[in-house]
Design a protein around this motif. Structure first.
Motif, short mmCIF file in Angstrom:
data_model
loop_
_atom_site.label_atom_id
_atom_site.label_comp_id
_atom_site.label_asym_id
_atom_site.label_seq_id
_atom_site.Cartn_x
_atom_site.Cartn_y
_atom_site.Cartn_z
N TRP A 86 22.70 11.32 -16.48
CA TRP A 86 23.76 11.61 -14.72
C TRP A 86 24.09 12.25 -15.04
CZ3 TRP A 86 28.21 11.65 -13.95
CH2 TRP A 86 28.60 11.23 -12.32
N GLU A 87 25.79 12.79 -16.41
CA GLU A 87 25.90 13.84 -16.56
C GLU A 87 24.83 15.47 -16.35
OE1 GLU A 87 28.90 14.12 -16.57
OE2 GLU A 87 29.99 12.54 -17.07
N GLU A 129 25.58 4.16 -22.02
CA GLU A 129 25.32 5.56 -22.54
C GLU A 129 24.42 7.01 -22.07
OE1 GLU A 129 28.77 6.07 -24.04
OE2 GLU A 129 29.04 4.00 -23.51
N VAL A 130 23.33 6.71 -22.53
CA VAL A 130 21.94 7.19 -22.19
C VAL A 130 22.22 7.48 -20.76
CG1 VAL A 130 19.39 7.57 -22.64
CG2 VAL A 130 20.81 6.01 -23.83
N ALA A 131 22.56 6.91 -19.73
CA ALA A 131 22.56 6.28 -18.57
C ALA A 131 23.38 7.53 -18.18
CB ALA A 131 22.19 5.22 -17.53
N GLU A 175 16.45 6.24 -18.66
CA GLU A 175 17.42 5.12 -18.82
C GLU A 175 17.27 4.80 -17.31
OE1 GLU A 175 17.14 4.66 -22.02
OE2 GLU A 175 17.96 2.39 -21.50
N LEU A 176 17.59 5.62 -16.19
CA LEU A 176 18.47 4.82 -14.58
C LEU A 176 16.85 4.27 -14.23
CD1 LEU A 176 20.53 7.97 -14.92
CD2 LEU A 176 21.31 5.20 -14.06
N ARG A 177 15.43 4.82 -15.00
CA ARG A 177 14.51 4.22 -14.45
C ARG A 177 14.26 3.02 -14.52
NH1 ARG A 177 10.61 8.31 -15.57
NH2 ARG A 177 10.52 7.75 -17.84
N ARG A 217 29.61 7.52 -11.10
CA ARG A 217 28.99 7.55 -12.82
C ARG A 217 28.16 6.36 -13.21
NH1 ARG A 217 31.54 7.91 -17.16
NH2 ARG A 217 31.03 9.83 -18.58
N PRO A 218 27.88 6.42 -13.92
CA PRO A 218 27.37 4.71 -14.05
C PRO A 218 27.98 3.96 -14.93
CG PRO A 218 25.53 6.76 -15.05
CD PRO A 218 26.93 7.42 -14.83
#
Ligand code: ARG
Length: 264
Positions: free
Chosen positions: A38-39, A32-34, A247-249, A9-10
């Motif tokens: 991820w969820e 929060e967006v990440a 967001e993770l990108r 989890r990030p």
């Protein structure tokens, strides 16, 4: 077939340093967006019937969400990672510890630099291995000796595609999709020989990390923006499961980067 994935989890995700061209610390990222994205990825796997295990995130390791880099696991043998950059060095032992704590006893402490499934992708009869930016070519032989599977070296040449898993993914045990522009001329030839029926991706799909996808042989979990590639996959009979990973990108990662497959 049911797969087993390890995810992280990030909780401490951030873009605090730049170790690839996607990362801009001055622009940052929204944790929060990440976490929400991820969820979404985790739910997508669970809805497909796959098993997801979790490793505890470690404060101060903002890239630990990219579980693919934590190890390479084939036939229950765990080939540990040794990171190229000091900012991620502590992740190697953290992931290895998860495996030993969870009863895996065939574990290899890495000698040469290798970033796990970021640069090693497993098919039925061989393992494809990237080099050029992160994983040292000597680690390919080290992995072959430990796993007892043939390892094929592929040279990456475009810094945007610094890990093999940003430029290629296995569609099933026998075939792959890839972006030819990420590879050296010799490696492109090797890929053509090995996979004459491969899906060839366009640059615009590669540029949204569309090749950082996860296939279970029937369903492909893939960046929502990779429209052209999704169309081609559907044409080939795959179910496409688009996920939002914007967001993770910002740290240079997509769905596959967040996913370490545990085989056997
Ligand atoms: N910021 C991370 C890095 O540069 C992203 C890792 C992405 N992981 C991957 N499997 N491609 O190391």
């Amino acid at each position: 077939m049911t797969r087993h994935y390890l995810m992280c989890r990030p909780e401490y995700f951030a873009v605090e340093y730049a170790i690839n061209p996607w990362m801009h610390p001055e622009a940052g990222a929204d944790r929060e967006v990440a976490i929400r994205q991820w969820e979404g990825l985790k739910s997508a796997y669970e809805e497909l019937g796959h098993r997801v295990s979790l490793i505890d995130p470690v404060r101060g390791l903002p890239d630990m969400v990219f579980a693919a880099n934590g190890a390479l696991v084939v036939d229950g043998r765990v080939f540990g990672a040794r990171f190229a950059h000091p900012q991620r060095a502590a992740e190697g032992p953290a992931y290895l510890k998860w495996f030993t704590d969870n009863g895996y006893d065939r574990v290899h402490e890495p000698v040469f630099v290798n970033e796990g499934e970021g640069d090693f992708l497993t098919l039925d009869h061989l393992v494809l291995a990237g080099t050029g930016f992160r994983t040292e070519v000597a680690a390919h032989g080290e992995a072959q000796e430990f796993l007892g599977r043939p390892v094929v070296t592929l040279r990456l040449v475009d810094p945007r595609f610094y890990h093999l898993d940003t430029a290629l993914f296995p569609l099933d045990g026998r075939n792959v999709a890839y972006y030819p522009g990420a590879f050296s001329p010799g490696s492109r030839e090797v890929l053509r020989h090995l996979f004459p029926d491969a899906v060839l991706a366009e640059e615009e799909d590669a540029a949204v990390l569309g090749l950082n996808a996860v296939s279970d042989g029937s369903n492909v979990v893939i960046s929502a923006e990779a429209a052209g590639l999704q169309l081609e996959l559907k044409r080939r009979g795959f179910e496409v499961v688009p996920v939002e990973m914007s967001e993770l990108r910002k740290a240079g990662g997509g769905p596959k980067c967040c996913t370490l497959e545990i085989r056997g």
